[in-house]
Each structure stands twice: as C-alpha cells, then as structure tokens.
Design a protein around this motif. Structure first.
Motif, mmCIF file in Angstrom:
data_model
loop_
_atom_site.group_PDB
_atom_site.id
_atom_site.type_symbol
_atom_site.label_atom_id
_atom_site.label_comp_id
_atom_site.label_asym_id
_atom_site.label_seq_id
_atom_site.Cartn_x
_atom_site.Cartn_y
_atom_site.Cartn_z
ATOM 1 N N LYS A 103 0.988 -1.162 -0.073
ATOM 2 C CA LYS A 103 0.057 -0.046 -0.002
ATOM 3 C C LYS A 103 0.787 1.198 -0.053
ATOM 4 O O LYS A 103 0.645 2.313 -0.700
ATOM 5 C CB LYS A 103 -0.996 -0.228 1.311
ATOM 6 C CG LYS A 103 -1.874 1.100 1.152
ATOM 7 C CD LYS A 103 -3.013 0.914 0.119
ATOM 8 C CE LYS A 103 -4.043 1.885 0.215
ATOM 9 N NZ LYS A 103 -5.031 1.752 -0.892
ATOM 10 N N ALA A 104 1.908 1.233 0.805
ATOM 11 C CA ALA A 104 2.638 2.287 0.769
ATOM 12 C C ALA A 104 3.407 2.756 -0.545
ATOM 13 O O ALA A 104 3.514 3.770 -0.881
ATOM 14 C CB ALA A 104 4.029 1.999 1.867
ATOM 15 N N LEU A 105 3.868 1.632 -1.393
ATOM 16 C CA LEU A 105 4.547 1.849 -2.636
ATOM 17 C C LEU A 105 3.428 2.446 -3.606
ATOM 18 O O LEU A 105 3.702 3.195 -4.330
ATOM 19 C CB LEU A 105 4.980 0.246 -3.193
ATOM 20 C CG LEU A 105 5.847 0.429 -4.350
ATOM 21 C CD1 LEU A 105 7.050 1.375 -4.147
ATOM 22 C CD2 LEU A 105 6.329 -0.777 -4.758
ATOM 23 N N ILE A 109 3.643 5.822 -5.452
ATOM 24 C CA ILE A 109 3.673 5.957 -6.819
ATOM 25 C C ILE A 109 2.629 6.979 -7.342
ATOM 26 O O ILE A 109 2.844 7.753 -8.373
ATOM 27 C CB ILE A 109 3.490 4.644 -7.617
ATOM 28 C CG1 ILE A 109 4.918 3.736 -7.309
ATOM 29 C CG2 ILE A 109 3.211 4.610 -9.070
ATOM 30 C CD1 ILE A 109 4.955 2.166 -7.725
ATOM 31 N N ARG A 110 1.478 6.930 -6.946
ATOM 32 C CA ARG A 110 0.480 7.769 -7.260
ATOM 33 C C ARG A 110 1.111 9.310 -7.030
ATOM 34 O O ARG A 110 0.751 9.968 -7.826
ATOM 35 C CB ARG A 110 -0.857 7.661 -6.289
ATOM 36 C CG ARG A 110 -1.638 6.412 -6.988
ATOM 37 C CD ARG A 110 -2.995 5.857 -6.159
ATOM 38 N NE ARG A 110 -3.716 7.377 -5.706
ATOM 39 C CZ ARG A 110 -4.613 7.282 -5.078
ATOM 40 N NH1 ARG A 110 -5.002 6.413 -4.084
ATOM 41 N NH2 ARG A 110 -5.423 8.565 -4.645
ATOM 42 N N ALA A 111 1.629 9.428 -5.693
ATOM 43 C CA ALA A 111 2.121 10.993 -5.454
ATOM 44 C C ALA A 111 3.072 11.348 -6.710
ATOM 45 O O ALA A 111 3.041 12.309 -6.858
ATOM 46 C CB ALA A 111 2.665 10.747 -4.084
ATOM 47 N N VAL A 134 10.869 2.315 0.606
ATOM 48 C CA VAL A 134 9.925 1.126 0.687
ATOM 49 C C VAL A 134 10.759 0.079 -0.065
ATOM 50 O O VAL A 134 10.888 -1.001 0.402
ATOM 51 C CB VAL A 134 8.730 1.446 -0.116
ATOM 52 C CG1 VAL A 134 7.709 0.007 -0.255
ATOM 53 C CG2 VAL A 134 7.867 2.350 0.342
ATOM 54 N N TYR A 135 11.418 0.184 -1.236
ATOM 55 C CA TYR A 135 12.410 -0.732 -1.659
ATOM 56 C C TYR A 135 13.426 -0.980 -0.853
ATOM 57 O O TYR A 135 13.788 -2.181 -0.800
ATOM 58 C CB TYR A 135 12.691 -0.382 -3.044
ATOM 59 C CG TYR A 135 11.717 -0.549 -4.260
ATOM 60 C CD1 TYR A 135 11.225 -1.806 -4.603
ATOM 61 C CD2 TYR A 135 11.518 0.626 -4.975
ATOM 62 C CE1 TYR A 135 10.413 -1.765 -5.313
ATOM 63 C CE2 TYR A 135 10.244 0.437 -5.831
ATOM 64 C CZ TYR A 135 9.614 -0.943 -5.992
ATOM 65 O OH TYR A 135 8.941 -1.044 -7.062
ATOM 66 N N MET A 136 13.749 -0.049 -0.133
ATOM 67 C CA MET A 136 14.885 -0.522 1.041
ATOM 68 C C MET A 136 14.184 -1.419 1.898
ATOM 69 O O MET A 136 14.957 -2.531 2.044
ATOM 70 C CB MET A 136 15.484 0.722 1.605
ATOM 71 C CG MET A 136 16.407 0.496 2.807
ATOM 72 S SD MET A 136 16.976 1.830 3.498
ATOM 73 C CE MET A 136 17.742 2.949 2.462
ATOM 74 N N ASP A 137 13.016 -1.268 2.469
ATOM 75 C CA ASP A 137 12.528 -2.231 3.552
ATOM 76 C C ASP A 137 12.296 -3.641 2.859
ATOM 77 O O ASP A 137 12.316 -4.457 3.470
ATOM 78 C CB ASP A 137 11.253 -1.717 3.831
ATOM 79 C CG ASP A 137 11.232 -0.447 4.620
ATOM 80 O OD1 ASP A 137 12.446 -0.098 5.097
ATOM 81 O OD2 ASP A 137 10.256 0.238 4.848
ATOM 82 N N LEU A 138 12.043 -3.601 1.395
ATOM 83 C CA LEU A 138 11.891 -4.824 0.648
ATOM 84 C C LEU A 138 13.163 -5.359 0.678
ATOM 85 O O LEU A 138 13.273 -6.590 -0.335
ATOM 86 C CB LEU A 138 10.980 -4.568 -0.371
ATOM 87 C CG LEU A 138 9.795 -4.132 -0.290
ATOM 88 C CD1 LEU A 138 9.058 -3.869 -1.564
ATOM 89 C CD2 LEU A 138 8.890 -5.139 0.317
#
Length: 192
Positions: A103-105, A109-111, A134-138
């Motif tokens: 959801k964060a991603l 992306i919308r923003a 977010v990609y760092m968290d992933l």
C-alpha cells in the motif's frame, strides 16, 4: 564492565532523545490542532492536516493515516493537486511505518505521478525518496539505489539543500546494508 556501562549509557541517551522528540512533536501537533479550526481556506486546512499526518507518523500511526486521508479527501474535492500529492506521500509514509509496504508503494507511486505531471519538483523528489525507502525495506537494493539517486538528482536540480543531505544519508544507509563500507562512508560524509 565498561562494555555494559557503554550499553547502559547509550540506552539512556537513546531514551532521552526519544522522549524529547516525542514531547517536541506533541507540542507541535498540539499547535497544529489549534490552528486547524482557525484556517481560513481549504488549502490551508489541507496543508495543516498534511503536517499533522507527517508529525503523527511516529507517535500515533492511526492519527497519521486519519489526517492524511482527510487531507487527501479535501484536496480531491477542491482539486488541489499539490495537496493531493503531499497527502498521498504522508499516507504512504504512515503505511510504511505500519508495515503495509504494498500500500505504501502504491500511494507513493500515485504521488510521484501527480507531482511529475504537474511539475511539482519538491513533491516529486519526496515521492522518489519514499519509493526508494519502501524498496529498501523490501531489500531490493538496486531499485532502492535507483530511486534514491533520482531523488538526489531532483533535489540537486532545484537546489533543495535539506533534500540533498537526506538523499546522501539514505544512499549511505543503503550502501551500509549492502556492506559497501567505502560507498556508505562517502555518502554519509557528503550528507554531513
């Protein structure tokens, strides 16, 4: 014994920092809450609710999401695209803190898309940074580095000094996670 004393000292120091930050945030959010009903126009209300969302992210995640969603709803109703982009990044950041990375991603992306389409340069840089985080968290470090570098380039292009420091720090942190010590040190020194 010295090792134990160092750990105790660091724990106390960290606790003191967290407490002082929490108190400062409470004073700031209290001030924003007093300003909200006094705001004369809807765009001001959107900006205040966005700030509330941003500052609540560490002390009350539900409030962060609530104020972000309120800012988003009002922004959409009055067609305030800059407010919409900001609200989306704030909600996305709260969702990241909550652990809802998909959801964060999606929200970041919308923003980013709104900011890019409307040439909102600062909001664009922020969205790129938050996508990278977010990609760092992933633990997808190639994507992390790509988005953080884009955010740095954007911050540099508009001479956003604070953004440049943040991006250097995030790049340093990413390289640290990747065990690239020399690169991590390089970026942290640039941030400093």
């Amino acid at each position: 014994i010295m090792r134990i004393l160092k750990k105790v000292f660091l724990s106390l120091l960290l606790s003191a920092c967290i407490c002082s930050t929490s108190v400062a945030q409470n004073k700031f959010t209290d001030s924003l809450l007093r300003q909200l009903p006094l705001a004369k126009d809807d765009t001001s209300r959107v900006l205040i609710m966005g700030e509330l969302s941003f500052h609540y992210r560490y002390i009350n995640i539900d409030s962060a999401i609530y104020y972000g969603e309120q800012a988003l709803s009002l922004s959409e109703r009055i067609h305030f695209l800059r407010g919409e982009a900001n609200a989306l990044t704030h909600i996305g950041q709260a969702m990241r803190e909550k652990g809802d990375l998909p959801k964060a991603l999606e929200l970041q992306i919308r923003a980013r898309n709104i900011a890019k389409e409307n040439n909102f340069t600062s909001e664009y840089a922020t969205a790129l940074r938050r996508i990278g985080l977010v990609y760092m968290d992933l633990r997808d470090f190639p994507k992390t580095l790509s988005y953080l570098q884009q955010a740095l380039n954007q911050a540099e292009s508009i001479q956003l000094k604070r953004g440049m420091a943040i991006e250097h720090m995030n790049l340093g942190m990413t390289h640290e996670y990747m065990k690239n010590v020399d690169s991590a040190l390089f970026y942290v020194q640039k941030a400093f």
